[in-house]
Design a protein around this motif. Structure first.
Motif, short mmCIF file in Angstrom:
data_model
loop_
_atom_site.label_atom_id
_atom_site.label_comp_id
_atom_site.label_asym_id
_atom_site.label_seq_id
_atom_site.Cartn_x
_atom_site.Cartn_y
_atom_site.Cartn_z
N PHE A 226 0.83 -1.21 0.00
CA PHE A 226 0.00 0.00 0.00
C PHE A 226 0.86 1.26 0.00
O PHE A 226 0.57 2.23 -0.70
CB PHE A 226 -0.94 -0.01 1.20
CG PHE A 226 -2.06 -1.00 1.10
CD1 PHE A 226 -2.94 -0.97 0.03
CD2 PHE A 226 -2.23 -1.98 2.06
CE1 PHE A 226 -3.97 -1.89 -0.08
CE2 PHE A 226 -3.26 -2.90 1.96
CZ PHE A 226 -4.13 -2.85 0.88
N GLU A 227 1.94 1.25 0.78
CA GLU A 227 2.84 2.41 0.81
C GLU A 227 3.42 2.69 -0.57
O GLU A 227 3.48 3.84 -1.01
CB GLU A 227 3.97 2.17 1.81
CG GLU A 227 3.57 2.30 3.26
CD GLU A 227 4.76 2.22 4.19
OE1 GLU A 227 5.90 2.48 3.73
OE2 GLU A 227 4.57 1.91 5.38
N LEU A 228 3.88 1.63 -1.25
CA LEU A 228 4.46 1.81 -2.58
C LEU A 228 3.44 2.37 -3.55
O LEU A 228 3.77 3.21 -4.40
CB LEU A 228 5.00 0.48 -3.09
CG LEU A 228 6.27 -0.04 -2.42
CD1 LEU A 228 6.60 -1.45 -2.90
CD2 LEU A 228 7.45 0.89 -2.70
N ASN A 229 2.20 1.94 -3.44
CA ASN A 229 1.16 2.46 -4.33
C ASN A 229 0.91 3.94 -4.09
O ASN A 229 0.65 4.69 -5.04
CB ASN A 229 -0.13 1.66 -4.16
CG ASN A 229 -0.17 0.43 -5.04
OD1 ASN A 229 -0.62 0.47 -6.18
ND2 ASN A 229 0.35 -0.67 -4.53
N LEU A 230 0.99 4.37 -2.86
CA LEU A 230 0.77 5.77 -2.56
C LEU A 230 1.86 6.66 -3.13
O LEU A 230 1.63 7.84 -3.42
CB LEU A 230 0.65 5.97 -1.05
CG LEU A 230 -0.59 5.37 -0.38
CD1 LEU A 230 -0.52 5.54 1.13
CD2 LEU A 230 -1.86 6.02 -0.92
N THR A 231 3.07 6.11 -3.32
CA THR A 231 4.17 6.90 -3.89
C THR A 231 4.05 7.06 -5.40
O THR A 231 4.70 7.93 -5.98
CB THR A 231 5.52 6.25 -3.59
OG1 THR A 231 5.64 5.02 -4.32
CG2 THR A 231 5.71 5.99 -2.10
N GLY A 232 3.25 6.19 -6.05
CA GLY A 232 3.11 6.25 -7.51
C GLY A 232 4.04 5.29 -8.24
O GLY A 232 3.88 5.07 -9.44
N VAL A 233 5.02 4.72 -7.53
CA VAL A 233 5.98 3.84 -8.20
C VAL A 233 5.29 2.58 -8.72
O VAL A 233 5.68 2.03 -9.76
CB VAL A 233 7.14 3.48 -7.25
CG1 VAL A 233 6.66 2.61 -6.09
CG2 VAL A 233 8.25 2.75 -8.00
N SER A 234 4.25 2.12 -8.04
CA SER A 234 3.55 0.91 -8.47
C SER A 234 2.80 1.13 -9.77
O SER A 234 2.76 0.25 -10.64
CB SER A 234 2.58 0.45 -7.38
OG SER A 234 3.28 0.16 -6.18
N ASP A 235 2.20 2.31 -9.93
CA ASP A 235 1.50 2.62 -11.18
C ASP A 235 2.47 2.58 -12.35
O ASP A 235 2.15 2.04 -13.42
CB ASP A 235 0.86 4.01 -11.10
CG ASP A 235 -0.31 4.06 -10.14
OD1 ASP A 235 -0.98 3.02 -9.98
OD2 ASP A 235 -0.56 5.13 -9.57
N SER A 236 3.66 3.12 -12.15
CA SER A 236 4.67 3.13 -13.22
C SER A 236 5.11 1.72 -13.56
O SER A 236 5.27 1.36 -14.72
CB SER A 236 5.88 3.96 -12.79
OG SER A 236 5.52 5.30 -12.54
#
Length: 246
Positions: A226-236
């Motif tokens: 969840f933390e990674l998704n909030l940073t936007g890195v997961s979307d990329s």
């Protein structure tokens, strides 16, 4: 398509996952599998978890996540995976996973929480989560390979073969691809022939002495996803994966 349930007269339950083309499960698929595993009847003695197609499980449906403009699908699929893995572990009778081809991502959660694994010669196991901008299921990979190998596999996204896992003792048997179902069913028949009350108590006892609470451990891992998704890195990472699939 979905999860099919076959109940046999000898107490063997066969759950077959079939989500073409690669058994990457959408949100609905994880919940469906969890429900099937949680619906054990009193007469059931052992469950064989298998899949159609060239691979056992390719994890979550990345395209479904990428198409969601918010976080609703992410929350749902994380809950679905948690419930499915938990259902395998807490199934009151032993669960045998019959694995062919690729077993990655969420597939590791399923087999890592299984009681016994039978694998085809072409089976491979791994977690590509880091390359997808996610984390999770290291809890379950730790039940399949030694600690330092797990860390190397997790950081690099490399896979291990069925033969390697058999050497570690985490895969019970490696068989030719065309003999996978027969091998799993023979093992299931052996377990089903035992006293059913003793086997159910044995499953409860073995879970009770586990050194790691797999449910809590995996839930802890999910927090970092969840933390990674909030940073936007997961979307990329998901967008890059989809471009590579095109």
């Amino acid at each position: 398509m979905g999860t099919r349930i076959e109940r046999r007269d000898d107490g063997i339950v066969v759950l077959t996952v079939d989500h073409p083309p690669v058994n990457a499960l959408p949100v609905r698929g994880w919940y469906e599998l969890a429900e099937a595993l949680g619906g054990t009847a009193p007469e059931d003695r052992v469950v064989v978890l298998r899949a159609e197609g060239r691979g056992f499980n390719a994890g979550v449906d990345i395209k479904e996540l990428a198409a969601d403009t918010g976080h609703q699908k992410l929350v749902a699929v994380n809950d679905g995976c948690y419930r499915a893995f938990k259902a395998v572990y807490e199934c009151p009778v032993p669960v045998i996973s019959a694995v062919q081809g690729f077993c990655v991502g969420g597939g590791i959660g399923l087999v890592g929480n299984s009681d016994v694994i039978v694998a085809a010669e072409d089976a491979t196991f791994g977690l590509p989560e880091v390359d997808r901008g996610a984390l999770g299921a290291a809890t379950h990979l730790s039940r399949l390979v030694p600690q330092h190998m797990m860390r190397a596999m997790f950081y690099t996204g490399t896979t291990a073969t069925a033969a390697q896992l058999h050497g570690f003792g985490s895969v019970h048997q490696v068989v030719p691809n065309d003999g996978l179902r027969e091998a799993a069913m023979n093992l299931a028949a052996d377990i089903a022939a035992k006293d059913p009350l003793v086997i159910r108590k044995a499953k409860a006892a073995l879970n009770g002495i586990d050194p790691v609470d797999v449910n809590r451990s995996y839930r802890y891992e999910q927090g970092f996803t969840f933390e990674l998704n909030l940073t936007g890195v997961s979307d990329s990472a998901r967008a890059e994966f989809i471009r590579g699939e095109a």
